[in-house]
Enzyme design. Structure first.
Site, short mmCIF file in Angstrom:
data_model
loop_
_atom_site.label_atom_id
_atom_site.label_comp_id
_atom_site.label_asym_id
_atom_site.label_seq_id
_atom_site.Cartn_x
_atom_site.Cartn_y
_atom_site.Cartn_z
N ARG A 65 3.38 0.43 -0.26
CA ARG A 65 2.95 1.72 -0.82
C ARG A 65 3.43 1.89 -2.27
O ARG A 65 2.79 2.55 -3.08
CB ARG A 65 3.52 2.82 0.07
CG ARG A 65 3.00 4.19 -0.22
CD ARG A 65 3.54 5.18 0.81
NE ARG A 65 3.17 6.54 0.48
CZ ARG A 65 4.01 7.58 0.54
NH1 ARG A 65 5.27 7.39 0.92
NH2 ARG A 65 3.59 8.78 0.23
N HIS A 69 1.58 3.63 -5.62
CA HIS A 69 2.10 4.79 -6.35
C HIS A 69 2.43 4.44 -7.81
O HIS A 69 2.29 5.27 -8.69
CB HIS A 69 3.34 5.36 -5.65
CG HIS A 69 2.98 6.22 -4.47
ND1 HIS A 69 3.58 7.42 -4.22
CD2 HIS A 69 2.06 6.06 -3.50
CE1 HIS A 69 3.05 7.96 -3.13
NE2 HIS A 69 2.14 7.16 -2.67
N SER A 79 6.72 2.17 -14.01
CA SER A 79 7.29 3.47 -14.40
C SER A 79 7.85 4.22 -13.20
O SER A 79 8.76 5.03 -13.34
CB SER A 79 6.26 4.33 -15.14
OG SER A 79 5.08 4.43 -14.39
N ASN A 96 6.53 11.29 -4.07
CA ASN A 96 7.43 10.13 -4.05
C ASN A 96 8.67 10.36 -3.22
O ASN A 96 9.47 9.46 -3.04
CB ASN A 96 7.85 9.78 -5.48
CG ASN A 96 6.70 9.19 -6.25
OD1 ASN A 96 5.76 8.67 -5.66
ND2 ASN A 96 6.78 9.27 -7.55
N HIS A 194 -2.84 1.65 5.60
CA HIS A 194 -2.24 2.48 6.64
C HIS A 194 -2.22 1.80 8.01
O HIS A 194 -1.89 2.42 9.01
CB HIS A 194 -2.96 3.83 6.71
CG HIS A 194 -2.72 4.68 5.49
ND1 HIS A 194 -3.45 5.79 5.18
CD2 HIS A 194 -1.81 4.54 4.48
CE1 HIS A 194 -3.00 6.31 4.04
NE2 HIS A 194 -2.02 5.58 3.59
N THR A 195 -2.52 0.53 8.03
CA THR A 195 -2.34 -0.27 9.25
C THR A 195 -0.85 -0.54 9.50
O THR A 195 -0.46 -0.96 10.59
CB THR A 195 -3.09 -1.61 9.17
OG1 THR A 195 -2.80 -2.40 10.31
CG2 THR A 195 -2.68 -2.43 7.95
#
Ligand code: HEM
Ligand SMILES: *[C@@H]1O[C@H](CO)[C@@H](O)[C@H](O)[C@H]1NC(C)=O
Ligand SMILES: *[C@@H]1O[C@H](CO)[C@@H](O)[C@H](O)[C@H]1NC(C)=O
Ligand SMILES: *[C@@H]1O[C@H](CO)[C@@H](O)[C@H](O)[C@H]1NC(C)=O
Ligand SMILES: CC(=O)N[C@H]1CO[C@H](CO)[C@@H](O)[C@@H]1O
Length: 326
Positions: A65, A69, A79, A96, A194-195
């Protein structure tokens, strides 16, 4: 043919070959960017991730993930990793707050710095780590383009409007991805991330208890599944974690699509993928298929995501420590 002509001819042929076969893409990234400057880089990353995942496989979710992001806010420039003494960096923003695993990125960076100091960017490490955790969790590998450089700015405010939240509808999702140069297909394929992993109840609680603010539930959520979720997540629960892909949340597989097709996607943004013809068709094409195209598609879309607004060439820097600028 004179020697000089022959040389000229060879020279042109050579430049032509380089021109045609140089694998660098328009953004200046390429597969194997560190082949000469740090030949061991990718192996070192893989090695650390293998060790980490063998003891803590649940870090796979947050580490995958993280690349998402990072890329969606100010491009894939690392960053997200920057600390702010006044808590105003990307990592301090609400979306976050559920991220973790920064210490693993630091560990990888330390190992890479030991092999070749000052060569490999933190942004590339995040991209390589994302691939390596997917492989550790039985997904298919892909070639990661490298050559990103690290940014010097991280701003919490920029997170809003760039990262799309779990309550987003299909048009917000499609438009938000298009703004990053990503297609509808990339959206449905990468949502397959999302598995793996877990979610806090707070990320979807309103679907169970207060969908429109009238104490109601989201009618798009399968009622049997809703009852199961309610057992785990009480109203207002901020802390409890649930598996996003119950039963196989530590395995990269197509079951995310099976779930979504049965109206068991966890977020509104998952359910929304049934409301667009292209995303719906893709979901139905993968649901229940153990060897569907998802595995290969995922790598292709990850490469696309990894190209968002990158810094290359002389822009940015190669950070010495991932949590602060040089
Ligand atoms: C389509 C837009 C997306 C939305 C709205 C979204 C939203 C979310 C939310 C709300 C969570 C749960 C956070 C928590 O409560 O702990 C989550 C978790 C996760 N997301 Fe997404 N996501 C999206 C796309 C992606 C993409 C593109 C990837 C990677 C390819 C990804 C990978 C993950 C992973 C692996 C987790 C589990 C994290 C963990 O185990 O801690 N997501 N996502
Ligand atoms: C952060 O971004 C916001 C929104 O773009 C901007 O208004 C603000 O000035 C930025 N803050 C800093 C410290 O650069
Ligand atoms: C989707 O959400 C956006 C932002 O919340 C809203 O402006 C828009 O009207 C919604 N679109 C649909 C089709 O519901
Ligand atoms: C449900 O949402 C409404 C409107 O946002 C809010 O006023 C109400 O307090 C919420 N109810 C619960 C039980 O959280
Ligand atoms: C992992 C991390 O750094 N999370 C931070 C997210 O933002 C909140 C404040 O907004 C911090 O308290 C967390 O430490």
């Amino acid at each position: 043919m004179s020697t000089s002509k022959l040389f000229l001819c060879l020279f042109f042929q050579f430049t032509f070959l380089v021109f045609v076969f140089n694998p660098a893409n328009a953004q200046g990234l390429k597969v194997g960017f560190y082949a000469k400057s740090c030949p061991k880089a990718e192996a070192v990353v893989k090695d650390v991730i293998h060790q980490v995942m063998s003891v803590a496989p649940s870090l796979g979710g947050p580490l995958l993930r993280m690349h998402f992001h990072d890329c969606f806010v100010r491009g894939c420039d690392g960053s997200l990793l920057l600390d702010s003494p006044t808590k105003q960096a990307e990592k301090d923003a609400i979306p976050n707050q559920t991220l973790r695993g920064y210490q693993i990125i630091d560990r990888v960076k330390t190992a890479v710095e030991k092999a070749c100091p000052g060569v490999v960017s933190c942004a590339d490490i995040v991209a390589l780590v994302a691939r390596d955790v997917v492989v550790e969790l039985r997904g298919l590998s892909w070639d990661v383009e490298t050559g990103r450089r690290d940014g010097r700015i991280s701003n919490a405010t920029e997170t809003f409007g760039n990262l799309i939240g779990p309550t987003a509808n299909i048009s917000t999702l499609v438009n938000g991805w298009a703004r990053k140069g990503l297609s509808v297909k990339d959206l449905v394929v990468l949502s397959g991330g999302h598995t793996i992993g877990t979610s806090h109840c707070s990320s979807f609680n309103e679907r169970l208890y207060n969908f429109t603010g009238k104490g109601d539930a989201d009618p798009r959520l399968d009622s049997e599944y809703m009852e199961k979720l309610k057992l785990k997540c009480k109203p207002g629960d901020q802390k409890t974690l649930v598996e996003m892909d119950p039963g196989s949340f530590k395995t990269v597989d197509e079951s995310y699509y099976t779930l979504v097709s049965k109206r068991r996607g966890l977020f509104q943004s998952d359910a929304a993928l049934l409301e667009n013809k292209e995303t719906r068709d893709y979901i139905l094409s993968q649901a229940g298929k153990s060897f569907g195209s998802f595995f290969k598609d995922f790598g292709v879309s990850m490469v696309n995501m990894g190209r968002i607004e990158v810094l290359t060439g002389k822009s940015g820097e190669i950070r010495k420590v991932c949590s602060r600028v040089n």
